[in-house]
Design a protein around this motif. Structure first.
Motif, PDB file in Angstrom:
ATOM      1  N   MET A 275      11.414  -4.217  -1.600  1.00  0.00           N
ATOM      2  CA  MET A 275      12.513  -4.741  -0.791  1.00  0.00           C
ATOM      3  C   MET A 275      13.166  -3.656   0.049  1.00  0.00           C
ATOM      4  O   MET A 275      14.350  -3.705   0.358  1.00  0.00           O
ATOM      5  CB  MET A 275      13.574  -5.372  -1.710  1.00  0.00           C
ATOM      6  CG  MET A 275      13.107  -6.607  -2.433  1.00  0.00           C
ATOM      7  SD  MET A 275      12.790  -7.981  -1.309  1.00  0.00           S
ATOM      8  CE  MET A 275      14.428  -8.326  -0.706  1.00  0.00           C
TER       9      MET A 275
ATOM     10  N   PRO B  57      14.497  -1.914   3.179  1.00  0.00           N
ATOM     11  CA  PRO B  57      14.827  -2.476   4.490  1.00  0.00           C
ATOM     12  C   PRO B  57      14.053  -1.802   5.605  1.00  0.00           C
ATOM     13  O   PRO B  57      13.766  -0.612   5.563  1.00  0.00           O
ATOM     14  CB  PRO B  57      16.335  -2.193   4.619  1.00  0.00           C
ATOM     15  CG  PRO B  57      16.569  -0.999   3.749  1.00  0.00           C
ATOM     16  CD  PRO B  57      15.596  -1.127   2.612  1.00  0.00           C
TER      17      PRO B  57
ATOM     18  N   GLU C  20      13.886  -9.077   7.879  1.00  0.00           N
ATOM     19  CA  GLU C  20      13.841  -7.623   8.021  1.00  0.00           C
ATOM     20  C   GLU C  20      15.155  -7.080   8.565  1.00  0.00           C
ATOM     21  O   GLU C  20      15.684  -6.084   8.084  1.00  0.00           O
ATOM     22  CB  GLU C  20      12.691  -7.254   8.954  1.00  0.00           C
ATOM     23  CG  GLU C  20      11.964  -5.974   8.586  1.00  0.00           C
ATOM     24  CD  GLU C  20      10.734  -5.766   9.451  1.00  0.00           C
ATOM     25  OE1 GLU C  20      10.917  -5.438  10.633  1.00  0.00           O
ATOM     26  OE2 GLU C  20       9.615  -5.934   8.943  1.00  0.00           O
TER      27      GLU C  20
ATOM     28  N   MET D 124      17.936  -7.322   5.925  1.00  0.00           N
ATOM     29  CA  MET D 124      17.830  -6.307   4.880  1.00  0.00           C
ATOM     30  C   MET D 124      18.315  -4.939   5.357  1.00  0.00           C
ATOM     31  O   MET D 124      18.526  -4.037   4.555  1.00  0.00           O
ATOM     32  CB  MET D 124      16.373  -6.215   4.410  1.00  0.00           C
ATOM     33  CG  MET D 124      15.903  -7.459   3.671  1.00  0.00           C
ATOM     34  SD  MET D 124      14.098  -7.530   3.492  1.00  0.00           S
ATOM     35  CE  MET D 124      13.797  -6.074   2.512  1.00  0.00           C
TER      36      MET D 124
ATOM     37  N   ARG E 255      25.565  -7.770   4.057  1.00  0.00           N
ATOM     38  CA  ARG E 255      24.255  -8.228   3.607  1.00  0.00           C
ATOM     39  C   ARG E 255      24.395  -9.369   2.606  1.00  0.00           C
ATOM     40  O   ARG E 255      25.296  -9.383   1.765  1.00  0.00           O
ATOM     41  CB  ARG E 255      23.496  -7.077   2.970  1.00  0.00           C
ATOM     42  CG  ARG E 255      22.046  -7.365   2.699  1.00  0.00           C
ATOM     43  CD  ARG E 255      21.391  -6.204   1.975  1.00  0.00           C
ATOM     44  NE  ARG E 255      21.598  -4.944   2.679  1.00  0.00           N
ATOM     45  CZ  ARG E 255      21.336  -3.760   2.146  1.00  0.00           C
ATOM     46  NH1 ARG E 255      20.869  -3.696   0.909  1.00  0.00           N
ATOM     47  NH2 ARG E 255      21.545  -2.664   2.833  1.00  0.00           N
TER      48      ARG E 255
ATOM     49  N   LEU F 208      21.538  -9.714  -3.077  1.00  0.00           N
ATOM     50  CA  LEU F 208      20.144  -9.329  -3.291  1.00  0.00           C
ATOM     51  C   LEU F 208      19.276 -10.460  -3.827  1.00  0.00           C
ATOM     52  O   LEU F 208      18.141 -10.625  -3.373  1.00  0.00           O
ATOM     53  CB  LEU F 208      20.091  -8.119  -4.233  1.00  0.00           C
ATOM     54  CG  LEU F 208      18.717  -7.464  -4.388  1.00  0.00           C
ATOM     55  CD1 LEU F 208      18.185  -6.993  -3.049  1.00  0.00           C
ATOM     56  CD2 LEU F 208      18.795  -6.294  -5.373  1.00  0.00           C
TER      57      LEU F 208
ATOM     58  N   LEU G 126      18.118 -12.539  -0.901  1.00  0.00           N
ATOM     59  CA  LEU G 126      17.113 -11.853  -0.102  1.00  0.00           C
ATOM     60  C   LEU G 126      15.759 -11.867  -0.809  1.00  0.00           C
ATOM     61  O   LEU G 126      14.719 -12.097  -0.182  1.00  0.00           O
ATOM     62  CB  LEU G 126      17.555 -10.418   0.169  1.00  0.00           C
ATOM     63  CG  LEU G 126      18.755 -10.227   1.101  1.00  0.00           C
ATOM     64  CD1 LEU G 126      19.139  -8.754   1.181  1.00  0.00           C
ATOM     65  CD2 LEU G 126      18.442 -10.760   2.491  1.00  0.00           C
ATOM     66  N   GLU G 127      15.763 -11.612  -2.116  1.00  0.00           N
ATOM     67  CA  GLU G 127      14.510 -11.611  -2.868  1.00  0.00           C
ATOM     68  C   GLU G 127      13.888 -13.006  -2.892  1.00  0.00           C
ATOM     69  O   GLU G 127      12.664 -13.161  -2.761  1.00  0.00           O
ATOM     70  CB  GLU G 127      14.758 -11.116  -4.289  1.00  0.00           C
ATOM     71  CG  GLU G 127      15.133  -9.632  -4.355  1.00  0.00           C
ATOM     72  CD  GLU G 127      15.478  -9.185  -5.766  1.00  0.00           C
ATOM     73  OE1 GLU G 127      15.743 -10.061  -6.612  1.00  0.00           O
ATOM     74  OE2 GLU G 127      15.499  -7.972  -6.002  1.00  0.00           O
TER      75      GLU G 127
ATOM     76  N   ARG H  72      12.330 -13.657   0.477  1.00  0.00           N
ATOM     77  CA  ARG H  72      11.076 -12.920   0.626  1.00  0.00           C
ATOM     78  C   ARG H  72       9.949 -13.601  -0.144  1.00  0.00           C
ATOM     79  O   ARG H  72       8.840 -13.766   0.359  1.00  0.00           O
ATOM     80  CB  ARG H  72      11.275 -11.478   0.142  1.00  0.00           C
ATOM     81  CG  ARG H  72       9.993 -10.670  -0.051  1.00  0.00           C
ATOM     82  CD  ARG H  72       9.143 -10.639   1.200  1.00  0.00           C
ATOM     83  NE  ARG H  72       9.802  -9.896   2.259  1.00  0.00           N
ATOM     84  CZ  ARG H  72       9.374  -9.866   3.516  1.00  0.00           C
ATOM     85  NH1 ARG H  72       8.304 -10.574   3.872  1.00  0.00           N
ATOM     86  NH2 ARG H  72      10.018  -9.168   4.422  1.00  0.00           N
TER      87      ARG H  72
END
Length: 591
Positions: A1, A3, A537, A540, A547, A550, A553-554, A557
């Motif tokens: 992960m 960035p 992208e 991140m 942001r 997490l 974001l995970e 992804r």
């Protein structure tokens, strides 16, 4: 992960010898050098602006280049009328000039965010605003005539060079289309032949590009009126099929393929690539004799007989796309467009007032920089800040080195043009690469031109190089400060829209009933994947306080990775039982 991109990945993108990249870079460098030559002959002031305009607008094929050049020359007529009226209003009225610059900056930034002028609006704004600012540098008795003439030449010279030189040295759009198809077939062969990690990276980048550029080339080829509609229909289908073949080759490289099956597939793919490289397309392709042990290999073999066979309704006329207006649908309802224009205007005005208050005319490049580096979200600003600064430093270093070590040994214009061509080629090579590094290429050209071109010729004045690099850095800093301090927009706020497009594309792929429809659908899916992956992208790369958490974001992804695999698996087994569940998870994240 992690960035953004790693340094090794960036270097791979810089060095990547993508098909057609060198030819594109050579043509762009030749166009910039020719613009400098014409500017030297006509004694165009601030020759760096026309050179930058040429680099920004230069296109890959001769038709798009000519259309862009003609469009620029038409636009300059409108700009001349606007500037003439504005000069008459603001002459000897400093406050009126400030107000007009602010209004023009707002208008062009708004058009760059909410209209189809997005790639060109910033250049038009740069030229118009700079034309007004340059009024102070010419004699008062000739101010109107000179300002109009110089502003005309800022765009007329690049436009004429793009039309004339572009038609002479740029390839036809059909040639670019067939070369692009051949490149995907050859990449598929490499994937089927024990690929390493770097080949996989290049294949993924090529796959994510979809068919947008190829379809644009097919459209431009149709405007030439020298190719039959049937041939273009076959090439459009071949473009879609090449993406499907590449996706299946990627799936085969991950799932494993026997050596005999790989050899049976590689040979016809290589033969097809040779035909496309010659500018033609294969009319009859036999299905390779593949064992039934691998469903992926069978699916790939099934694609080949209809590789360049368009649907019956496509052989008569190209598909009609839904027409959209000049302005975006949410141009006046989405406050982000206005906020973007306000932030861009604030950056321009602060740069203008700074160089006026300091009485330091040499740093006027800060105003030019504001139009070039503005980006809508915090993630884009941060992820591209390194590219901006590194590109400016490289271009500035090349410019200063040329002043110190090269200029003293030049006795005529020929040597200087060779220098301009070589540095333009370096900048163009980076600019014609992946979109994640292209920004740095333009910054290299920006810094070099602004450092080594003064008035209408080369300069050996180190103070000029110093002032203009300071101006570039100041413009970068002011633009960054404005766009990240006021109404900072997070890239993650846009991920939902991209994921919804991805779900729609996957649904279209799952419901496709013919090989042609499946090939077209997988190309749309790859384009949607690219948009979502780039947005993630950028998200991140944002500061911690902006942001998304997490886990989100995970989860995003993982969902994108799963969607990429699902897109390839649907080509093998279209009636998968787990499609609805996997797309439901994607829709859940998009909310």
């Amino acid at each position: 992960m992690r960035p953004g991109l790693s340094l090794s990945r960036i270097w791979h993108l810089v060095c990547n010898p993508a098909p057609g990249r060198m030819g594109y870079a050579l043509c762009m460098a030749a166009g910039c050098t020719t613009t400098v030559l014409v500017g030297e002959i006509w004694q165009v002031p601030e020759l760096s602006v026309p050179a930058l305009t040429t680099m920004a607008l230069w296109q890959k094929d001769r038709v798009t280049n000519a259309l862009t050049g003609v469009g620029v020359n038409i636009a300059i007529l409108i700009l001349l009328a606007i500037i003439y009226g504005l000069i008459r209003l603001t002459l000897d009225h400093p406050m009126g000039l400030v107000i007009v610059i602010a209004l023009l900056s707002f208008m062009f930034f708004f058009l760059g965010s909410a209209s189809k002028l997005k790639p060109v609006a910033y250049m038009l704004g740069l030229v118009t605003v700079y034309g007004l600012i340059a009024i102070d540098e010419v004699p008062v008795g000739e101010v109107v005539t000179r300002a109009l003439l110089y502003t005309d030449l800022f765009l007329a010279v690049p436009g004429a060079v793009m039309v004339v030189l572009g038609l002479l040295i740029c390839p036809s759009p059909r040639r670019i289309l067939t070369d692009s198809i051949a490149a995907r077939l050859r990449m598929a062969c490499r994937l089927l032949s024990n690929p390493d990690e770097r080949i996989r990276e290049q294949a993924t980048d090529m796959l994510r590009a979809g068919t947008a550029d190829m379809m644009k080339s097919a459209k431009m080829a149709g405007l030439e009126k020298i190719w039959s509609p049937h041939d273009l229909a076959c090439l459009r289908q071949a473009a879609n099929s090449s993406v499907a073949v590449l996706a299946l080759a990627d799936e085969a490289s991950r799932s494993g393929l026997s050596q005999p099956d790989a050899a049976c597939l590689i040979q016809p793919l290589e033969d097809m690539a040779v035909i496309f490289t010659d500018g033609d397309y294969p009319a009859a392709i036999e299905r390779p004799a593949i064992s039934k042990a691998s469903l992926t290999a069978c699916a790939l073999a099934d694609l080949l007989p209809d590789f360049a066979t368009p649907p019956a309704d496509d052989a008569k006329a190209p598909p009609q796309e839904k027409k959209s207006g000049f302005l975006a649908d949410d141009a006046f309802s989405n406050p982000d467009h206005v906020r973007f224009a306000v932030k861009g205007t604030a950056a321009v005005m602060l740069s203008y007032l700074t160089f006026k208050v300091l009485d330091w005319p040499g740093i006027h490049t800060c105003i030019i920089t504001c139009f070039i580096v503005a980006l809508p979200t915090m993630g884009e600003m941060i992820s591209k800040l390194t590219l901006r600064i590194s590109g400016a430093l490289v271009g500035g270093a090349l410019g200063i080195s040329a002043i110190v070590f090269v200029m003293p040994h030049l006795n005529g214009i020929t040597g200087f043009l060779v220098l301009v061509f070589l540095v333009s080629l370096i900048a163009a090579w980076v600019k014609t690469g992946d979109e994640r590094i292209a920004y740095a290429g333009f910054q290299i050209g920006l810094a070099f031109y602004l450092t080594d071109l003064k008035g209408y010729g080369p300069t050996a004045d180190m103070a000029t190089a110093r002032d203009r690099i300071v101006g570039i850095m100041l413009g970068n800093f002011i633009t960054y400060a404005m766009f990240t301090s006021f109404w900072p927009a997070s890239a993650f706020d846009r991920i939902g829209e991209g994921l919804r497009k991805l779900v729609e594309a996957l649904n279209g792929q799952a419901n496709a009933s013919t090989p042609q429809a499946r090939s077209e659908a997988v190309a749309r899916t790859q384009s949607a994947l690219l948009e979502s992956e780039r947005t993630l992208e950028y998200a991140m790369s944002e500061p911690v306080h902006m942001r998304a958490d997490l886990p989100r974001l995970e989860a995003t992804r993982r969902a994108l990775d799963d969607a990429a695999e699902l897109s390839e698996e649907l080509l093998v087994t279209p009636d998968r039982a787990d499609v609805s569940g996997r797309m439901a998870r994607l829709e859940q994240i998009a909310r």
